[in-house]
Design an enzyme around this catalytic site. Sequence first.
Site, PDB file in Angstrom:
ATOM      1  N   GLU A 210       0.841  -1.209   0.000  1.00 61.32           N
ATOM      2  CA  GLU A 210       0.000   0.000   0.000  1.00 61.32           C
ATOM      3  C   GLU A 210       0.865   1.243   0.000  1.00 61.32           C
ATOM      4  O   GLU A 210       0.599   2.217  -0.693  1.00 61.32           O
ATOM      5  CB  GLU A 210      -0.921  -0.015   1.237  1.00 61.32           C
ATOM      6  CG  GLU A 210      -2.018   1.051   1.208  1.00 61.32           C
ATOM      7  CD  GLU A 210      -1.621   2.389   1.818  1.00 61.32           C
ATOM      8  OE1 GLU A 210      -2.411   3.331   1.738  1.00 61.32           O
ATOM      9  OE2 GLU A 210      -0.499   2.509   2.380  1.00 61.32           O
ATOM     10  N   GLU A 211       1.941   1.181   0.805  1.00 63.90           N
ATOM     11  CA  GLU A 211       2.790   2.373   0.998  1.00 63.90           C
ATOM     12  C   GLU A 211       3.525   2.781  -0.282  1.00 63.90           C
ATOM     13  O   GLU A 211       4.064   3.878  -0.367  1.00 63.90           O
ATOM     14  CB  GLU A 211       3.818   2.123   2.124  1.00 63.90           C
ATOM     15  CG  GLU A 211       3.201   1.907   3.507  1.00 63.90           C
ATOM     16  CD  GLU A 211       2.652   3.179   4.145  1.00 63.90           C
ATOM     17  OE1 GLU A 211       2.618   4.226   3.477  1.00 63.90           O
ATOM     18  OE2 GLU A 211       2.232   3.102   5.314  1.00 63.90           O
TER      19      GLU A 211
ATOM     20  N   ASP B 143      -7.717   2.045   7.659  1.00 59.80           N
ATOM     21  CA  ASP B 143      -6.355   2.591   7.690  1.00 59.80           C
ATOM     22  C   ASP B 143      -6.309   3.710   8.724  1.00 59.80           C
ATOM     23  O   ASP B 143      -7.324   4.022   9.348  1.00 59.80           O
ATOM     24  CB  ASP B 143      -5.995   3.116   6.288  1.00 59.80           C
ATOM     25  CG  ASP B 143      -4.494   3.102   6.022  1.00 59.80           C
ATOM     26  OD1 ASP B 143      -3.710   3.203   6.988  1.00 59.80           O
ATOM     27  OD2 ASP B 143      -4.104   3.009   4.851  1.00 59.80           O
TER      28      ASP B 143
END
Length: 331
Positions: free
Chosen positions: A195-196, A218
Amino acid sequence: MTTFELLKKVCESYGPSGREAEVSKTIEKLVKPLGYKCTTDALGNLICHKEGKGTRLMFAAHMDSLGLIATYFEDGGQIRFGAVGGLYPYRLLAAPVRFANGAVGTVEKDGDVDFKDLTIEKLYIDLGVSSKEEAMKLVKVGDIAVYDSPIKECKGNMAMGAYLDDRAGCVAQILAMQMIEKTDNDLWFVFSTQEEVGLRGSKVATFAIDPDYMLACDVTHSDDMPKAPHVGSCKAGCGAAVKVMDRSVICHPQVVEKLVGLAKDNGIKYALDVIKAGGTDAGAAQLSLDGVPAGGVSMCCRYTHSPNEMVSISDVEDCARLMAAFAQAEF
Ligand SMILES: [Zn+2]
């Protein structure tokens, strides 16, 4: 296990983007007894499925963390590195780090660099060795270090340490899975990867699942600092932050409405959340297939992407309650 103990276990597992196997194993062990069929796809997403004839619901929390990837060895043994995800140079100064093999060190800047000129390229990792040869026995190019900051319990019901973004979301999902009692809905809980570095894992997971609705869990901005620029609208302790918009997604109005209705009906503390920066897995999911109605529940996080993030433990539990309610809702 208490929520804090779960946070400690999941946050402290190694798992930078693209190297999530260890944290995935930790999570799989925790959710396996709940009766889900767990599989791992080519990108490393841990996908946990409980079959039902009803609405197909996908939940995603990313298990990858930021990292420092080794690129070059100085003669003195100092390691130059690149960023895996959104690292801020000033947040890295004096940060304790560790590699997958347990080698630990700290981050420092070159002696001739002024603080205002700080970039990742001016920083190095010191493993406590004194030569290139010694460093290269421990680490090779491409190895990834993570923050080595254990999770602690602060006053004010806050957990502090590295990677609450988004292991707190993973824990909220685990708690939600534990809370769900009975539903006909077809449930898919994804612990997503990468995701990052651009919401990559959730994209392929969405194609595989083809959900009717998707929720990302999140962290979000915590707008409770002195002289805050007010880039967000929620603060720590506000309960489940129901996402309306971030940089990656304008949430589907039906999803926002559903979440708010469920929070009200079930007495779950919540707040509406708009952030002007950052994205979530919902952004990738909504643009997959022929489009997916997506939304999000978030926990406010102070000092995001630093080695000492802070998240309210009760917010994690409120997010879990709201996801569990969504999982069992009629659509
Ligand atoms: Zn995140």
